[in-house]
Design an enzyme around this catalytic site. Structure first.
Site, PDB file in Angstrom:
ATOM      1  N   GLU A   1     -29.721 -22.379 -11.467  1.00 58.74           N
ATOM      2  CA  GLU A   1     -29.052 -23.353  -9.907  1.00 58.74           C
ATOM      3  C   GLU A   1     -30.329 -24.612 -10.479  1.00 58.74           C
ATOM      4  O   GLU A   1     -31.042 -24.999 -10.505  1.00 58.74           O
ATOM      5  CB  GLU A   1     -29.166 -23.228  -8.848  1.00 58.74           C
ATOM      6  CG  GLU A   1     -29.931 -22.553  -8.079  1.00 58.74           C
ATOM      7  CD  GLU A   1     -30.614 -22.713  -6.540  1.00 58.74           C
ATOM      8  OE1 GLU A   1     -30.281 -23.790  -6.197  1.00 58.74           O
ATOM      9  OE2 GLU A   1     -31.282 -21.782  -5.709  1.00 58.74           O
TER      10      GLU A   1
ATOM     11  N   LYS B   1     -35.518 -17.180   3.047  1.00 61.58           N
ATOM     12  CA  LYS B   1     -36.710 -17.103   3.940  1.00 61.58           C
ATOM     13  C   LYS B   1     -35.899 -16.883   5.496  1.00 61.58           C
ATOM     14  O   LYS B   1     -35.195 -17.635   5.776  1.00 61.58           O
ATOM     15  CB  LYS B   1     -36.773 -18.665   3.654  1.00 61.58           C
ATOM     16  CG  LYS B   1     -37.549 -19.027   2.119  1.00 61.58           C
ATOM     17  CD  LYS B   1     -38.044 -20.189   2.115  1.00 61.58           C
ATOM     18  CE  LYS B   1     -38.740 -20.690   0.969  1.00 61.58           C
ATOM     19  NZ  LYS B   1     -37.971 -21.323  -0.082  1.00 61.58           N
TER      20      LYS B   1
HETATM   21  N1  PSU Z   1     -33.152 -21.484   0.383  1.00 60.05           N
HETATM   22  C1  PSU Z   1     -34.561 -21.283  -0.818  1.00 60.05           C
HETATM   23  N2  PSU Z   1     -35.049 -22.386  -1.287  1.00 60.05           N
HETATM   24  C2  PSU Z   1     -33.830 -23.518  -2.185  1.00 60.05           C
HETATM   25  C3  PSU Z   1     -32.259 -22.911  -1.969  1.00 60.05           C
HETATM   26  C4  PSU Z   1     -32.188 -22.968  -0.353  1.00 60.05           C
HETATM   27  O1  PSU Z   1     -35.462 -21.071  -0.684  1.00 60.05           O
HETATM   28  O2  PSU Z   1     -33.637 -24.560  -2.819  1.00 60.05           O
HETATM   29  C5  PSU Z   1     -31.298 -23.986  -1.774  1.00 60.05           C
HETATM   30  C6  PSU Z   1     -30.540 -23.242  -2.500  1.00 60.05           C
HETATM   31  O3  PSU Z   1     -29.460 -24.205  -3.641  1.00 60.05           O
HETATM   32  C7  PSU Z   1     -29.243 -23.400  -1.115  1.00 60.05           C
HETATM   33  C8  PSU Z   1     -29.531 -24.919  -0.475  1.00 60.05           C
HETATM   34  O4  PSU Z   1     -27.877 -22.812  -2.180  1.00 60.05           O
HETATM   35  O5  PSU Z   1     -30.746 -24.650  -0.546  1.00 60.05           O
HETATM   36  C9  PSU Z   1     -28.502 -24.235   0.599  1.00 60.05           C
HETATM   37  O6  PSU Z   1     -28.864 -25.339   1.988  1.00 60.05           O
HETATM   38  P1  PSU Z   1     -27.456 -24.909   2.644  1.00 60.05           P
HETATM   39  O7  PSU Z   1     -28.210 -24.148   3.855  1.00 60.05           O
HETATM   40  O8  PSU Z   1     -27.445 -25.977   2.940  1.00 60.05           O
HETATM   41  O9  PSU Z   1     -26.154 -24.892   2.400  1.00 60.05           O
END
Ligand code: PSU
Ligand code: MN
Length: 301
Positions: free
Chosen positions: A23, A157
């Site tokens: 990604e 996390k």
């Molecule tokens: N969690 C992490 N590192 C990240 C992300 C999540 O520890 O970089 C990023 C990933 O790209 C994940 C996104 O798909 O955040 C999720 O965002 P949201 O909670 O807004 O869907």
């Protein structure tokens, strides 16, 4: 054309070699320059050294690029104002020919369009703490419910409610597998206190499960969680304190919607200093190695 598959990725797909999607939100929103670019290129190298091909995915001028070049990754790492693109953002960013960083959800969508079955990352989005009130649930989970790509990560996390995240995935029928562990890892730490559905003994077992699910025509993805190597894992107590503080500040600053995750990640990083960045990088490398092992087993089946 909404996607462009790089020559080397297409060649690997045609030859039936393992191809692993990566990604770009982790590059543009997850780590500071130049460590982000260095990490992205090292991950690709780990994957190639193990006989597979790496496909870093991002959106450039409204085109989903499957297998960004070194120059494109460098530009992604430096450029300001790249949008974080999840499923609902995708048509707008494509139609307006913008640059966009793909989250787990959109990397899965574009990988699937290109015929890629495996995707390695750091951590996925999930159900946020307090979601019973805010409804803040990452679109990553719905994507895992619908799109047939196996995601290899280090869990999620503890900024998230890991228990509710597992419940959501259970409802949606997404297998949550622990790579040589019975416990869901929590990104920076190997333990979370929550059990995974099944422990995988090795990459071969993972490949058999992926193949079986496909042959049965079961919809959706698989989540493989791989704990951070012991020597890089962070102190749980220190981590939980940083997370509690980050959540407090997010509330105080009135952070909402797609800004919540990047805000919390940045706060936690600031509060834990440089250690968390080193750990983050190492766990991604570790996931890349496991991803490549699984890819190689899949090609044998
Ligand atoms: N969690 C992490 N590192 C990240 C992300 C999540 O520890 O970089 C990023 C990933 O790209 C994940 C996104 O798909 O955040 C999720 O965002 P949201 O909670 O807004 O869907
Ligand atoms: Mn959200």
């Amino acid at each position: 054309m909404y996607i462009r598959v790089s020559e080397r990725v297409q060649k690997a797909l045609d030859e039936g070699r393992g191809v692993i999607a990566l990604e770009s939100t982790i590059i543009s929103h997850g780590m500071p320059y130049p460590r982000n670019v260095e990490t992205a290129l090292n991950v690709e190298k780990i994957i190639r050294d193990m006989g597979c091909e790496a496909a870093t995915i991002g959106i450039i001028d409204g085109v989903g690029v499957i297998g960004m070049s070194e120059e494109e990754i460098e530009e992604f790492g430096k450029r300001k104002g790249i949008l974080k693109v999840s499923r609902r953002d995708l048509p707008v960013v494509m139609a307006n020919k913008l640059w966009g960083a793909t989250t787990v959800a959109t990397t899965m969508i574009l990988a699937h369009m290109a015929g890629i079955k495996l995707f390695v990352t750091g951590g996925i989005g999930g159900v946020h703490k307090g979601a019973t009130k805010t409804f803040d649930i990452s679109a990553d989970l719905e994507e895992l419910a619908n799109t047939d790509v196996t995601v290899i990560c280090a869990g999620a996390k503890a900024i998230l409610d890991l228990g509710l995240t597992l419940e959501y995935l259970e409802t949606k029928g997404v297998p949550v597998l622990g790579y040589q562990t019975k416990e869901l890892p929590a990104f920076y730490t190997r333990r979370s206190g929550f059990a995974v559905d099944y422990e995988l003994k090795d990459a071969k077992e993972a490949a058999m499960i992926i193949k079986t699910k496909k042959e049965m025509g079961l919809k959706g993805g698989i989540l493989i969680t791989n704990p951070i190597p012991e020597e890089y894992s962070l102190d749980e107590k220190e981590m939980n304190e940083a997370i509690a503080k980050a959540l407090e500040e997010a509330e105080k600053d009135g952070i909402k919607g797609k800004d919540v995750t990047p805000y919390l990640l940045a706060k936690v990083k600031d509060l834990t200093g440089g250690d968390s960045l080193e750990s983050n990088i190492e766990l991604v490398y570790n996931n890349a190695r496991v991803g490549a092992l699984i890819a190689n087993e899949l090609t044998k089946l």
